[in-house]
Design an enzyme around this catalytic site. Structure first.
Site, PDB file in Angstrom:
ATOM      1  N   TYR A 146      -9.628   5.564   5.586  1.00 35.45           N
ATOM      2  CA  TYR A 146     -10.137   5.205   4.466  1.00 35.45           C
ATOM      3  C   TYR A 146     -11.723   5.420   4.459  1.00 35.45           C
ATOM      4  O   TYR A 146     -12.245   6.037   3.496  1.00 35.45           O
ATOM      5  CB  TYR A 146      -9.868   3.493   4.215  1.00 35.45           C
ATOM      6  CG  TYR A 146     -10.141   3.172   2.986  1.00 35.45           C
ATOM      7  CD1 TYR A 146      -9.656   3.245   1.672  1.00 35.45           C
ATOM      8  CD2 TYR A 146     -11.543   2.313   2.609  1.00 35.45           C
ATOM      9  CE1 TYR A 146      -9.908   2.959   0.519  1.00 35.45           C
ATOM     10  CE2 TYR A 146     -11.875   1.583   1.617  1.00 35.45           C
ATOM     11  CZ  TYR A 146     -11.116   2.049   0.240  1.00 35.45           C
ATOM     12  OH  TYR A 146     -11.597   1.445  -0.690  1.00 35.45           O
ATOM     13  N   LYS A 150     -13.829   8.156   2.146  1.00 37.61           N
ATOM     14  CA  LYS A 150     -14.965   7.443   1.175  1.00 37.61           C
ATOM     15  C   LYS A 150     -16.295   8.046   1.542  1.00 37.61           C
ATOM     16  O   LYS A 150     -17.122   8.145   0.719  1.00 37.61           O
ATOM     17  CB  LYS A 150     -14.847   6.116   1.284  1.00 37.61           C
ATOM     18  CG  LYS A 150     -13.679   5.256   0.745  1.00 37.61           C
ATOM     19  CD  LYS A 150     -13.454   5.779  -0.776  1.00 37.61           C
ATOM     20  CE  LYS A 150     -12.241   4.835  -1.362  1.00 37.61           C
ATOM     21  NZ  LYS A 150     -12.088   5.437  -2.704  1.00 37.61           N
TER      22      LYS A 150
HETATM   23  P1  NDP Z   1      -5.798  -0.805  -6.921  1.00 33.24           P
HETATM   24  O1  NDP Z   1      -4.838  -0.772  -5.618  1.00 33.24           O
HETATM   25  O2  NDP Z   1      -5.725  -2.244  -7.659  1.00 33.24           O
HETATM   26  O3  NDP Z   1      -5.489   0.311  -7.899  1.00 33.24           O
HETATM   27  C1  NDP Z   1      -5.270   1.557  -7.277  1.00 33.24           C
HETATM   28  C2  NDP Z   1      -4.689   2.604  -8.526  1.00 33.24           C
HETATM   29  O4  NDP Z   1      -4.593   3.684  -8.093  1.00 33.24           O
HETATM   30  C3  NDP Z   1      -3.370   2.079  -9.091  1.00 33.24           C
HETATM   31  O5  NDP Z   1      -3.308   2.111 -10.405  1.00 33.24           O
HETATM   32  C4  NDP Z   1      -2.514   3.043  -8.308  1.00 33.24           C
HETATM   33  O6  NDP Z   1      -1.296   3.264  -9.047  1.00 33.24           O
HETATM   34  C5  NDP Z   1      -3.245   4.352  -8.242  1.00 33.24           C
HETATM   35  N1  NDP Z   1      -2.745   5.266  -7.376  1.00 33.24           N
HETATM   36  C6  NDP Z   1      -2.678   5.110  -6.088  1.00 33.24           C
HETATM   37  N2  NDP Z   1      -2.199   6.242  -5.304  1.00 33.24           N
HETATM   38  C7  NDP Z   1      -2.220   7.142  -6.586  1.00 33.24           C
HETATM   39  C8  NDP Z   1      -1.611   8.446  -6.612  1.00 33.24           C
HETATM   40  N3  NDP Z   1      -1.288   9.265  -5.462  1.00 33.24           N
HETATM   41  N4  NDP Z   1      -1.701   9.182  -7.776  1.00 33.24           N
HETATM   42  C9  NDP Z   1      -2.146   8.636  -8.808  1.00 33.24           C
HETATM   43  N5  NDP Z   1      -2.538   7.182  -8.892  1.00 33.24           N
HETATM   44  C10 NDP Z   1      -2.426   6.567  -7.726  1.00 33.24           C
HETATM   45  O7  NDP Z   1      -7.201  -0.353  -6.500  1.00 33.24           O
HETATM   46  P2  NDP Z   1      -8.450  -1.143  -6.698  1.00 33.24           P
HETATM   47  O8  NDP Z   1      -8.671  -1.183  -8.202  1.00 33.24           O
HETATM   48  O9  NDP Z   1      -8.792  -2.349  -6.085  1.00 33.24           O
HETATM   49  O10 NDP Z   1      -9.813   0.167  -6.370  1.00 33.24           O
HETATM   50  C11 NDP Z   1      -9.865   1.208  -7.341  1.00 33.24           C
HETATM   51  C12 NDP Z   1     -10.791   2.093  -6.571  1.00 33.24           C
HETATM   52  O11 NDP Z   1     -12.021   1.650  -5.946  1.00 33.24           O
HETATM   53  C13 NDP Z   1      -9.988   2.760  -5.318  1.00 33.24           C
HETATM   54  O12 NDP Z   1     -10.575   3.993  -4.977  1.00 33.24           O
HETATM   55  C14 NDP Z   1     -10.907   1.890  -3.905  1.00 33.24           C
HETATM   56  O13 NDP Z   1     -10.648   2.598  -2.625  1.00 33.24           O
HETATM   57  C15 NDP Z   1     -12.147   1.546  -4.525  1.00 33.24           C
HETATM   58  N6  NDP Z   1     -12.700   0.385  -3.971  1.00 33.24           N
HETATM   59  C16 NDP Z   1     -12.033  -0.718  -4.005  1.00 33.24           C
HETATM   60  C17 NDP Z   1     -12.683  -1.850  -3.594  1.00 33.24           C
HETATM   61  C18 NDP Z   1     -11.929  -3.423  -3.772  1.00 33.24           C
HETATM   62  O14 NDP Z   1     -12.540  -4.239  -3.261  1.00 33.24           O
HETATM   63  N7  NDP Z   1     -11.268  -3.484  -4.792  1.00 33.24           N
HETATM   64  C19 NDP Z   1     -13.873  -1.891  -2.536  1.00 33.24           C
HETATM   65  C20 NDP Z   1     -14.379  -0.465  -2.696  1.00 33.24           C
HETATM   66  C21 NDP Z   1     -13.921   0.755  -3.339  1.00 33.24           C
HETATM   67  P3  NDP Z   1       0.146   2.521  -8.895  1.00 33.24           P
HETATM   68  O15 NDP Z   1       0.094   1.443  -9.559  1.00 33.24           O
HETATM   69  O16 NDP Z   1       0.924   3.788  -9.416  1.00 33.24           O
HETATM   70  O17 NDP Z   1       0.439   2.318  -7.430  1.00 33.24           O
END
Ligand code: NDP
Length: 237
Positions: A146, A150
């Protein structure tokens, strides 16, 4: 256009963009929540359309972007938010867990940018915002995959920013810290308290804290900002 919009940060980003007057499209793997999210976001005014797809698949990204362009005639803003974690200490990390995280979190950004960059260049306008993470800067045990993705997208962001700046396209990253979401709800209380001890503001970030940063970078207030990373982490880093 927001990837991974049906929950978490992506959903909050879509809400903010819709409140600011944007029509919003989103791409997600699973469609369970999509209909409900479309209806919720539409209550803020504009259109909201769901496209089922996998950002790790270039052909799907191109097909979806083409459909969006046909329907809306342009894509002004791309928010590369979709991401997954497959945590394990490196000695136990499988090649599959490496590939999945790199292909979705980093490859997905390549695919989506590939799908929209020509129309943005033609339109002489574009705002690309890539979701990184604090761990791309600091590293984190159990997250070699990861944190590599990133960190990798930071180089991608800086380079693409330089290539397309003359076409009035900006490309920036956001690096959230410890944000309350499905991703962090998986942690137990001990892990959460240990993380919080490192946050000078002594609270987890909210989805809104991150979405506000995306809105800023997508707005005219950030017209002269490109190739940079906005850290949203309560002073952690
Ligand atoms: P979530 O796990 O809540 O949501 C991730 C979303 O991405 C879901 O809607 C999921 O869809 C979608 N997704 C995953 N894989 C795919 C794919 N192959 N194609 C299309 N859609 C996909 O994540 P967060 O809201 O917590 O995080 C959002 C972003 O922020 C991410 O990139 C994460 O790495 C980054 N981030 C988050 C942090 C945190 O503390 N939450 C901290 C730092 C960075 P589905 O529902 O269909 O699985």
């Amino acid at each position: 256009m927001v990837t991974g919009g049906s929950r978490g940060i992506g959903k909050e980003v879509m809400t903010k963009l819709a409140q600011a007057g944007a029509d919003v499209c989103f791409i997600d793997l699973i469609s369970d929540l999509a209909g409900q999210v479309e209806e919720e976001v539409k209550t803020h005014g504009g259109q909201c359309v769901f496209y089922k797809g996998n950002v790790a698949d270039l052909d799907q990204c191109v097909k979806i972007a083409d459909e969006i362009l046909e329907r809306f005639s342009k894509i002004d803003i791309l928010v590369n938010n979709a991401g997954i974690t497959r945590d394990a200490l490196f000695m136990r990390m499988s090649r599959e867990n490496w590939d999945d995280v790199i292909n979705i979190n980093l490859g997905g950004i390549f695919n989506m940018c590939k799908a929209v960059i020509r129309p943005m260049v033609k339109a002489k306008y574009g705002r690309i915002i890539n979701l990184s993470s604090i761990v791309g800067y600091t590293g984190n045990p159990g997250q070699v995959n990861y944190s590599s993705a990133k960190a990798g997208l930071i180089g991608f962001t800086k380079s693409l920013a330089k290539e397309v700046a003359s076409r009035n396209i900006t490309c920036n990253a956001i690096a959230p810290g410890f944000i309350k979401s499905d991703m962090t709800d998986k942690l137990d209380e001990t892990q959460k308290n240990a993380m919080l001890a490192n946050v000078p503001m002594k609270r987890m970030g909210t989805l809104e804290d991150v979405a506000n940063g995306v809105l800023f970078l997508a707005s005219p207030l950030a017209d002269y900002i490109t190739g940079t990373t906005l850290h949203i982490n309560g002073g952690m880093f």
